[in-house]
Design a protein around this motif. Structure first.
Motif, PDB file in Angstrom:
ATOM      1  N   PRO A 124       0.826  -1.210   0.000  1.00  0.00           N
ATOM      2  CA  PRO A 124       0.000   0.000   0.000  1.00  0.00           C
ATOM      3  C   PRO A 124       0.855   1.253   0.000  1.00  0.00           C
ATOM      4  O   PRO A 124       2.038   1.224   0.357  1.00  0.00           O
ATOM      5  CB  PRO A 124      -0.810  -0.129   1.291  1.00  0.00           C
ATOM      6  N   GLY A 125       0.293   2.365  -0.371  1.00  0.00           N
ATOM      7  CA  GLY A 125       1.016   3.624  -0.455  1.00  0.00           C
ATOM      8  C   GLY A 125       1.660   4.009   0.861  1.00  0.00           C
ATOM      9  O   GLY A 125       1.171   3.679   1.933  1.00  0.00           O
ATOM     10  N   ALA A 126       2.769   4.708   0.765  1.00  0.00           N
ATOM     11  CA  ALA A 126       3.513   5.099   1.956  1.00  0.00           C
ATOM     12  C   ALA A 126       2.769   6.185   2.714  1.00  0.00           C
ATOM     13  O   ALA A 126       2.042   6.990   2.141  1.00  0.00           O
ATOM     14  CB  ALA A 126       4.903   5.594   1.563  1.00  0.00           C
ATOM     15  N   ALA A 127       2.941   6.192   4.036  1.00  0.00           N
ATOM     16  CA  ALA A 127       2.367   7.222   4.897  1.00  0.00           C
ATOM     17  C   ALA A 127       3.412   7.618   5.925  1.00  0.00           C
ATOM     18  O   ALA A 127       4.254   6.827   6.313  1.00  0.00           O
ATOM     19  CB  ALA A 127       1.106   6.696   5.591  1.00  0.00           C
ATOM     20  N   SER A 128       3.358   8.876   6.343  1.00  0.00           N
ATOM     21  CA  SER A 128       4.362   9.377   7.281  1.00  0.00           C
ATOM     22  C   SER A 128       3.985   9.110   8.731  1.00  0.00           C
ATOM     23  O   SER A 128       4.795   9.339   9.629  1.00  0.00           O
ATOM     24  CB  SER A 128       4.562  10.875   7.084  1.00  0.00           C
ATOM     25  N   ALA A 129       2.780   8.617   8.985  1.00  0.00           N
ATOM     26  CA  ALA A 129       2.339   8.344  10.346  1.00  0.00           C
ATOM     27  C   ALA A 129       2.765   6.930  10.748  1.00  0.00           C
ATOM     28  O   ALA A 129       2.441   5.955  10.061  1.00  0.00           O
ATOM     29  CB  ALA A 129       0.835   8.486  10.464  1.00  0.00           C
ATOM     30  N   LEU A 130       3.487   6.813  11.855  1.00  0.00           N
ATOM     31  CA  LEU A 130       3.930   5.501  12.318  1.00  0.00           C
ATOM     32  C   LEU A 130       2.752   4.578  12.578  1.00  0.00           C
ATOM     33  O   LEU A 130       2.841   3.363  12.364  1.00  0.00           O
ATOM     34  CB  LEU A 130       4.756   5.651  13.599  1.00  0.00           C
ATOM     35  N   SER A 131       1.639   5.127  13.051  1.00  0.00           N
ATOM     36  CA  SER A 131       0.487   4.293  13.391  1.00  0.00           C
ATOM     37  C   SER A 131      -0.035   3.517  12.192  1.00  0.00           C
ATOM     38  O   SER A 131      -0.687   2.483  12.353  1.00  0.00           O
ATOM     39  CB  SER A 131      -0.629   5.152  13.986  1.00  0.00           C
ATOM     40  N   THR A 132       0.256   3.990  10.984  1.00  0.00           N
ATOM     41  CA  THR A 132      -0.162   3.274   9.771  1.00  0.00           C
ATOM     42  C   THR A 132       0.431   1.871   9.735  1.00  0.00           C
ATOM     43  O   THR A 132      -0.165   0.946   9.170  1.00  0.00           O
ATOM     44  CB  THR A 132       0.280   4.051   8.519  1.00  0.00           C
ATOM     45  N   TYR A 133       1.586   1.695  10.349  1.00  0.00           N
ATOM     46  CA  TYR A 133       2.322   0.436  10.259  1.00  0.00           C
ATOM     47  C   TYR A 133       2.293  -0.327  11.582  1.00  0.00           C
ATOM     48  O   TYR A 133       3.154  -1.161  11.842  1.00  0.00           O
ATOM     49  CB  TYR A 133       3.768   0.717   9.836  1.00  0.00           C
ATOM     50  N   ALA A 134       1.302  -0.031  12.412  1.00  0.00           N
ATOM     51  CA  ALA A 134       1.225  -0.668  13.732  1.00  0.00           C
ATOM     52  C   ALA A 134       1.150  -2.183  13.634  1.00  0.00           C
ATOM     53  O   ALA A 134       1.653  -2.897  14.506  1.00  0.00           O
ATOM     54  CB  ALA A 134       0.020  -0.126  14.496  1.00  0.00           C
ATOM     55  N   GLY A 135       0.511  -2.706  12.591  1.00  0.00           N
ATOM     56  CA  GLY A 135       0.351  -4.150  12.475  1.00  0.00           C
ATOM     57  C   GLY A 135       1.477  -4.859  11.754  1.00  0.00           C
ATOM     58  O   GLY A 135       1.427  -6.085  11.580  1.00  0.00           O
ATOM     59  N   GLU A 136       2.488  -4.123  11.337  1.00  0.00           N
ATOM     60  CA  GLU A 136       3.596  -4.722  10.586  1.00  0.00           C
ATOM     61  C   GLU A 136       4.677  -5.265  11.521  1.00  0.00           C
ATOM     62  O   GLU A 136       4.766  -4.897  12.691  1.00  0.00           O
ATOM     63  CB  GLU A 136       4.226  -3.684   9.640  1.00  0.00           C
ATOM     64  N   ARG A 137       5.496  -6.145  10.955  1.00  0.00           N
ATOM     65  CA  ARG A 137       6.702  -6.576  11.661  1.00  0.00           C
ATOM     66  C   ARG A 137       7.772  -5.494  11.485  1.00  0.00           C
ATOM     67  O   ARG A 137       7.873  -4.877  10.422  1.00  0.00           O
ATOM     68  CB  ARG A 137       7.202  -7.906  11.106  1.00  0.00           C
ATOM     69  N   TRP A 138       8.566  -5.292  12.522  1.00  0.00           N
ATOM     70  CA  TRP A 138       9.539  -4.209  12.506  1.00  0.00           C
ATOM     71  C   TRP A 138      10.961  -4.746  12.587  1.00  0.00           C
ATOM     72  O   TRP A 138      11.227  -5.787  13.180  1.00  0.00           O
ATOM     73  CB  TRP A 138       9.284  -3.248  13.675  1.00  0.00           C
ATOM     74  N   ILE A 139      11.867  -3.972  11.987  1.00  0.00           N
ATOM     75  CA  ILE A 139      13.305  -4.248  12.029  1.00  0.00           C
ATOM     76  C   ILE A 139      13.939  -3.110  12.826  1.00  0.00           C
ATOM     77  O   ILE A 139      13.779  -1.939  12.461  1.00  0.00           O
ATOM     78  CB  ILE A 139      13.909  -4.316  10.615  1.00  0.00           C
ATOM     79  N   ALA A 140      14.633  -3.439  13.898  1.00  0.00           N
ATOM     80  CA  ALA A 140      15.235  -2.424  14.765  1.00  0.00           C
ATOM     81  C   ALA A 140      16.741  -2.407  14.597  1.00  0.00           C
ATOM     82  O   ALA A 140      17.356  -3.412  14.214  1.00  0.00           O
ATOM     83  CB  ALA A 140      14.868  -2.688  16.223  1.00  0.00           C
ATOM     84  N   GLY A 141      17.329  -1.245  14.918  1.00  0.00           N
ATOM     85  CA  GLY A 141      18.768  -1.077  14.763  1.00  0.00           C
ATOM     86  C   GLY A 141      19.502  -1.167  16.082  1.00  0.00           C
ATOM     87  O   GLY A 141      19.181  -1.988  16.948  1.00  0.00           O
ATOM     88  N   CYS A 142      20.486  -0.279  16.252  1.00  0.00           N
ATOM     89  CA  CYS A 142      21.323  -0.289  17.450  1.00  0.00           C
ATOM     90  C   CYS A 142      20.483   0.022  18.692  1.00  0.00           C
ATOM     91  O   CYS A 142      19.302   0.358  18.597  1.00  0.00           O
ATOM     92  CB  CYS A 142      22.464   0.718  17.316  1.00  0.00           C
ATOM     93  N   GLU A 143      21.112  -0.055  19.843  1.00  0.00           N
ATOM     94  CA  GLU A 143      20.378   0.116  21.098  1.00  0.00           C
ATOM     95  C   GLU A 143      19.696   1.473  21.172  1.00  0.00           C
ATOM     96  O   GLU A 143      18.534   1.581  21.573  1.00  0.00           O
ATOM     97  CB  GLU A 143      21.341  -0.057  22.278  1.00  0.00           C
ATOM     98  N   ARG A 144      20.403   2.541  20.794  1.00  0.00           N
ATOM     99  CA  ARG A 144      19.804   3.878  20.838  1.00  0.00           C
ATOM    100  C   ARG A 144      18.677   4.005  19.823  1.00  0.00           C
ATOM    101  O   ARG A 144      17.638   4.615  20.103  1.00  0.00           O
ATOM    102  CB  ARG A 144      20.869   4.938  20.572  1.00  0.00           C
ATOM    103  N   CYS A 145      18.880   3.450  18.623  1.00  0.00           N
ATOM    104  CA  CYS A 145      17.851   3.531  17.582  1.00  0.00           C
ATOM    105  C   CYS A 145      16.610   2.751  17.989  1.00  0.00           C
ATOM    106  O   CYS A 145      15.475   3.202  17.771  1.00  0.00           O
ATOM    107  CB  CYS A 145      18.395   3.007  16.261  1.00  0.00           C
TER     108      CYS A 145
END
Length: 299
Positions: free
Chosen positions: A181-202
């Motif tokens: 689906p089209g991109a959105a700048s609101a994080l809540s749009t992707y609440a149901g997605e799996r996430w990839i996290a970076g370093c501890e601070r990120c």
């Protein structure tokens, strides 16, 4: 306190045994034991205790080792500066920088530094901000390029001086496939997605930002490598957030990026102690400040 005895204590702490410390320092084992005994006598407390075939630090020993590492690092740095006569004809600057800064901000600064000061050496080490700040404290680095997020602000580090270089925007990174689906700048749009996290601070910043958006992200993958993170996104494994410098350093053609409004992180150059700084270090900071410009951020 005798500096050599402090070096012995630090070696024992690192190696976990008197034998290991003796090998690391090229001392005879009785000599290491003698130095430890003399140091304990000077301090008036036990610093180590037996633990199986090795030794471990007491609470007093742990406290002294933490201070000894800083003391030894400062003395070693002072000796190096004196050896270079505090001038700009010879000397070395040791820079610790996080990966995307090392790939974008450092190369032009390093080239200009070599042109302006051919007698000075620039040594580069890749490390994340916590390790870079530890290297500053322990005397293993002269300058650290680090980043900090607006929220939560990291705890201030004593005895360091920071110079802000630039602010970089943050982006939501999603697959570029037509089925996505089209991109959105609101994080809540992707609440149901799996996430990839970076370093501890990120990761910490991602959790705070998602919490502010009303959800807790499902983090199923973690990697400090921004190239790998984009490849995972392009493969449909999950979504992530990345800063502008990471995307300038490498942009996967299989991802779509959307700039996050009002979210950023700040890049700083950090040195140990207060001005005036050693000549070579100040010379590098001058070059770095002159070569860092706000780039055209990716779209």
């Amino acid at each position: 306190m005798d500096l050599n005895r402090l070096r012995v204590l630090v070696a024992v702490a690192r190696e976990g045994s008197v034998t290991g410390a003796a090998e690391a320092l090229h001392y005879a084992q009785p000599s290491v034991s003698h130095h430890l005994a003399r140091l304990e006598a000077e301090c008036g407390v036990s610093l180590v205790q037996r633990a199986g075939r090795g030794v471990r630090l007491t609470a007093a020993g742990e406290l002294l080792v933490a201070r000894a590492e800083e003391i030894i690092g400062r003395v070693d740095s002072a000796q190096a500066e004196l050896a270079a006569h505090a001038g700009l004809q010879t000397g070395r600057v040791r820079l610790a920088a996080f990966p995307s800064a090392l790939a974008t901000l450092v190369p032009p600064a390093a080239a200009e530094f070599a042109t302006r000061h051919p007698g000075l050496e620039l040594a580069l080490t890749e490390s994340e901000p916590p390790e870079s700040l530890d290297a500053l404290r322990n005397g293993a680095a002269d300058v650290a390029l680090v980043f900090e997020y607006d929220a939560p602000r990291p705890q201030p580090t004593a005895n360091v001086t920071s110079v802000a270089l630039l602010d970089e925007p943050l982006y939501i990174v999603t697959p570029a496939r037509e089925t996505w689906p089209g991109a959105a700048s609101a994080l809540s749009t992707y609440a149901g997605e799996r996430w990839i996290a970076g370093c501890e601070r990120c990761r910490a910043h991602l959790l705070v930002a998602c919490e502010a958006a009303g959800f807790t992200p499902t983090i199923e993958f973690e990697t400090d490598d921004y190239v790998a993170a984009q490849a995972l996104v392009a493969a449909g494994i999950g979504v992530t957030t990345l800063p502008g410098l990471a995307l300038l350093a490498n942009r996967h053609n299989g991802v779509r990026i959307t700039r996050m409004p009002r979210d950023r992180r700040r890049v700083l150059a950090v040195t140990y102690g207060k001005p005036p700084l050693p000549g070579p270090v100040q010379a590098f900071l001058d070059v770095l400040s002159a070569t860092v410009h706000v780039p055209v951020w990716p779209r």
